[in-house]
Design a protein around this motif. Structure first.
Motif, PDB file in Angstrom:
ATOM      1  N   ILE A  54       1.088  -1.106  -0.099  1.00  0.00           N
ATOM      2  CA  ILE A  54      -0.129   0.005  -0.096  1.00  0.00           C
ATOM      3  C   ILE A  54       0.944   1.239  -0.169  1.00  0.00           C
ATOM      4  O   ILE A  54       1.634   1.448   0.825  1.00  0.00           O
ATOM      5  CB  ILE A  54      -0.906  -0.065   1.266  1.00  0.00           C
ATOM      6  N   ASP A  55       0.929   2.017  -1.124  1.00  0.00           N
ATOM      7  CA  ASP A  55       1.686   3.056  -1.274  1.00  0.00           C
ATOM      8  C   ASP A  55       0.847   4.396  -0.725  1.00  0.00           C
ATOM      9  O   ASP A  55      -0.301   4.807  -1.252  1.00  0.00           O
ATOM     10  CB  ASP A  55       1.874   3.437  -2.691  1.00  0.00           C
ATOM     11  N   CYS A  56       1.269   4.974   0.605  1.00  0.00           N
ATOM     12  CA  CYS A  56       0.522   5.927   1.191  1.00  0.00           C
ATOM     13  C   CYS A  56       1.249   7.136   1.113  1.00  0.00           C
ATOM     14  O   CYS A  56       0.844   8.508   1.470  1.00  0.00           O
ATOM     15  CB  CYS A  56       0.551   5.689   2.801  1.00  0.00           C
ATOM     16  N   ASP A  57       2.252   7.281   0.196  1.00  0.00           N
ATOM     17  CA  ASP A  57       3.077   8.347   0.058  1.00  0.00           C
ATOM     18  C   ASP A  57       2.833   9.172  -1.251  1.00  0.00           C
ATOM     19  O   ASP A  57       2.748   8.645  -2.428  1.00  0.00           O
ATOM     20  CB  ASP A  57       4.612   8.205   0.053  1.00  0.00           C
ATOM     21  N   SER A  58       2.278  10.492  -1.406  1.00  0.00           N
ATOM     22  CA  SER A  58       2.022  11.165  -2.590  1.00  0.00           C
ATOM     23  C   SER A  58       3.196  11.437  -3.636  1.00  0.00           C
ATOM     24  O   SER A  58       2.854  11.533  -4.591  1.00  0.00           O
ATOM     25  CB  SER A  58       1.311  12.491  -2.398  1.00  0.00           C
ATOM     26  N   GLN A  59       4.325  10.997  -3.288  1.00  0.00           N
ATOM     27  CA  GLN A  59       5.482  11.266  -3.972  1.00  0.00           C
ATOM     28  C   GLN A  59       5.575   9.711  -4.860  1.00  0.00           C
ATOM     29  O   GLN A  59       6.187   9.883  -5.917  1.00  0.00           O
ATOM     30  CB  GLN A  59       6.742  11.218  -3.321  1.00  0.00           C
ATOM     31  N   ALA A  60       4.832   8.754  -4.492  1.00  0.00           N
ATOM     32  CA  ALA A  60       4.642   7.517  -5.486  1.00  0.00           C
ATOM     33  C   ALA A  60       5.689   6.977  -5.734  1.00  0.00           C
ATOM     34  O   ALA A  60       5.996   6.226  -6.970  1.00  0.00           O
ATOM     35  CB  ALA A  60       3.603   8.052  -6.657  1.00  0.00           C
TER      36      ALA A  60
ATOM     37  N   ALA B 171       0.449  -7.553  -5.075  1.00  0.00           N
ATOM     38  CA  ALA B 171      -0.560  -6.806  -5.304  1.00  0.00           C
ATOM     39  C   ALA B 171      -0.292  -5.374  -4.897  1.00  0.00           C
ATOM     40  O   ALA B 171       0.443  -5.200  -3.910  1.00  0.00           O
ATOM     41  CB  ALA B 171      -2.143  -6.989  -4.821  1.00  0.00           C
ATOM     42  N   LEU B 172      -0.877  -4.336  -5.595  1.00  0.00           N
ATOM     43  CA  LEU B 172      -0.499  -2.912  -5.229  1.00  0.00           C
ATOM     44  C   LEU B 172      -1.827  -2.082  -5.025  1.00  0.00           C
ATOM     45  O   LEU B 172      -2.701  -1.913  -5.804  1.00  0.00           O
ATOM     46  CB  LEU B 172       0.514  -2.295  -6.311  1.00  0.00           C
ATOM     47  N   ILE B 173      -1.630  -1.304  -4.073  1.00  0.00           N
ATOM     48  CA  ILE B 173      -2.785   0.099  -4.127  1.00  0.00           C
ATOM     49  C   ILE B 173      -1.978   1.158  -4.012  1.00  0.00           C
ATOM     50  O   ILE B 173      -0.762   1.554  -3.338  1.00  0.00           O
ATOM     51  CB  ILE B 173      -3.262   0.208  -2.548  1.00  0.00           C
ATOM     52  N   PRO B 174      -1.770   1.928  -5.424  1.00  0.00           N
ATOM     53  CA  PRO B 174      -1.028   3.002  -5.744  1.00  0.00           C
ATOM     54  C   PRO B 174      -1.454   4.111  -5.072  1.00  0.00           C
ATOM     55  O   PRO B 174      -2.223   4.422  -4.615  1.00  0.00           O
ATOM     56  CB  PRO B 174      -1.223   2.912  -7.450  1.00  0.00           C
ATOM     57  N   ALA B 175      -0.337   5.247  -5.459  1.00  0.00           N
ATOM     58  CA  ALA B 175      -0.507   6.371  -5.069  1.00  0.00           C
ATOM     59  C   ALA B 175      -0.088   7.394  -6.232  1.00  0.00           C
ATOM     60  O   ALA B 175       0.441   6.993  -7.098  1.00  0.00           O
ATOM     61  CB  ALA B 175       0.516   6.771  -3.793  1.00  0.00           C
ATOM     62  N   ASN B 176      -0.641   8.753  -5.977  1.00  0.00           N
ATOM     63  CA  ASN B 176      -0.009   9.724  -6.991  1.00  0.00           C
ATOM     64  C   ASN B 176      -0.192  10.883  -6.108  1.00  0.00           C
ATOM     65  O   ASN B 176      -0.594  10.916  -4.853  1.00  0.00           O
ATOM     66  CB  ASN B 176      -0.731   9.710  -8.326  1.00  0.00           C
TER      67      ASN B 176
END
Length: 400
Positions: A144-150, A196-201
């Motif tokens: 789980i990517d929780c960082d907006s820098q992605a 699996a990935l939960i992405p960020a942007n």
């Protein structure tokens, strides 16, 4: 300041700088994410390595192929030789032989956060390499990517500016009023079997404001919203890894509340060690305050990982000795040493585990791979110790 010999920096100047930076990033991403160049996992394993990974003999694998329990191996059309097994093939073998390392149904997936409020300490590097190490072992992993820098999203093959919609694909909709009740909507398959990935942007940054507004009205809702969301997907995975933003904000607090365990990366230099000390102090005080509103949280384990270690720098070795003395029970034994291989892999938005060909035969690569495996093996053991179903095997292995 009006009499300064330097020209004033105006808002339009800043906007011009941003446009120039976007141009460079755009060119890089055009190369990395060009049509037809979607990231693929090119790893191939010879039968000897496959047997080691599966935990069975080469003969057992060939027998299973001969009697139809496993598909016939791919062969080069010109030479007739085996081309090697892909990770999906390895996992198919593990399923046939019963050697997949999954937790038992009675064990809960471990939710692990790699957390530090300071940037540049190696959080995303640890998350990406740990996820891939666990996948190579056969575990089912969610990142789980929780960082907006992605950064983590980019490493796993998605262009945050093109492939990810903050209104549909990230955590942001889940934090909105009237948003989804499950995180299933955000799960994305990756080119790595088992991950699996939960992405960020960048749009995820808006979640901080959404959180702050809701905190005033619905404190308990906000505090454990992420934890509740993870509960909706937890049964699909063995390990859920979170890469939080490098700041003390609402998302970071949600990660601390959602995690079952923490790994804290800390480079052994004065500035980063000082920041880590402040982080621990702030974390303790913050969790105490949050406990008053949402109940206490404890962790299965907390470990401090020395990252970016350079043995040739006397200051690094001195501070590492101090860290070992101050945190004798909490420091990881393994150390993630600095290596040019991380930069070499990052140049193509990849990882050390994805490097193939002659580059894997250099001493630099072998040393870096050894550091990584040592760190990740230690974390894997900590994870397994949280699963009662693994305790008997751990005792047989002399690890418990």
């Amino acid at each position: 300041m009006d009499n300064s010999a330097l020209p004033r920096v105006r808002l339009e100047d800043l906007e011009n700088l941003a446009r120039r930076a976007d141009t460079v990033i755009g060119r890089l991403r055009d190369r990395i994410y060009a049509p037809g160049t979607e990231k693929q996992l090119d790893l191939r394993f010879p039968v000897r390595r496959a047997a080691e990974m599966v935990g069975r003999s080469e003969k057992a694998i060939r027998d299973a192929e001969d009697d139809g329990r496993l598909p016939a191996p791919e062969k080069d059309s010109a030479t007739g030789r085996r081309t090697g097994y892909q990770l999906a093939d390895i996992n198919r073998m593990r399923a046939v032989f019963g050697t997949l390392p999954h937790r038992a149904d009675g064990d809960e997936a471990l939710v692990l956060a790699v957390q530090n409020f300071k940037g540049g300490v190696g959080k995303s590097t640890v998350v990406c390499h740990l996820a891939q190490y666990l996948a190579l072992k056969g575990y089912r992993v969610c990142v789980i990517d929780c960082d907006s820098q992605a950064s983590t999203t980019s490493v796993f093959g998605l262009n945050p500016d093109v492939d990810v919609d903050e209104d549909e694909d990230t955590l942001y909709p889940f934090f909105r009023h009237g948003g989804p009740t499950s995180l299933h909507y955000a799960l994305r398959a990756t080119y790595w079997p088992g991950i699996a990935l939960i992405p960020a942007n960048l749009g995820l940054y808006d979640a901080e404001y959404e959180f702050a507004a809701r905190m005033v009205r619905e404190q308990s809702f906000v505090l454990d919203r992420l934890r509740d969301g993870i509960a909706t997907i937890r049964d699909q995975f063995d390990v859920i890894l979170m890469d939080p933003p490098p700041a003390l904000g609402m998302l970071s607090l949600s990660v601390l509340r959602a995690a079952d365990a923490l790994v804290i990366p800390a480079p052994p230099n004065n500035i980063d060690f000082g920041s880590t000390a402040h982080f621990l102090k702030m974390m303790g005080a913050t969790l105490k305050e949050l406990a008053a509103a949402g109940g206490p949280r404890d962790y299965a384990f907390l470990r401090i990982l020395a990252t970016k270690m350079n043995d040739n720098k006397s200051a690094h070795t001195a501070i590492k000795r101090m860290m070992d003395a101050v945190f004798p029970m909490d420091m990881m034994s393994a150390v993630l040493k600095d290596s040019a291989e991380f930069d070499n892999a990052a140049a193509d938005l990849g990882t050390v585990y994805e490097i193939t060909g002659p580059a894997t035969r250099t001493e630099t690569h072998k040393r870096c791979r050894a550091y990584l495996d040592s760190v990740n093996r230690e974390i894997e053991l900590l994870i397994r110790k949280t699963w009662p179903s693994h305790h008997a095997d751990l005792r047989k292995e002399g690890l418990l």
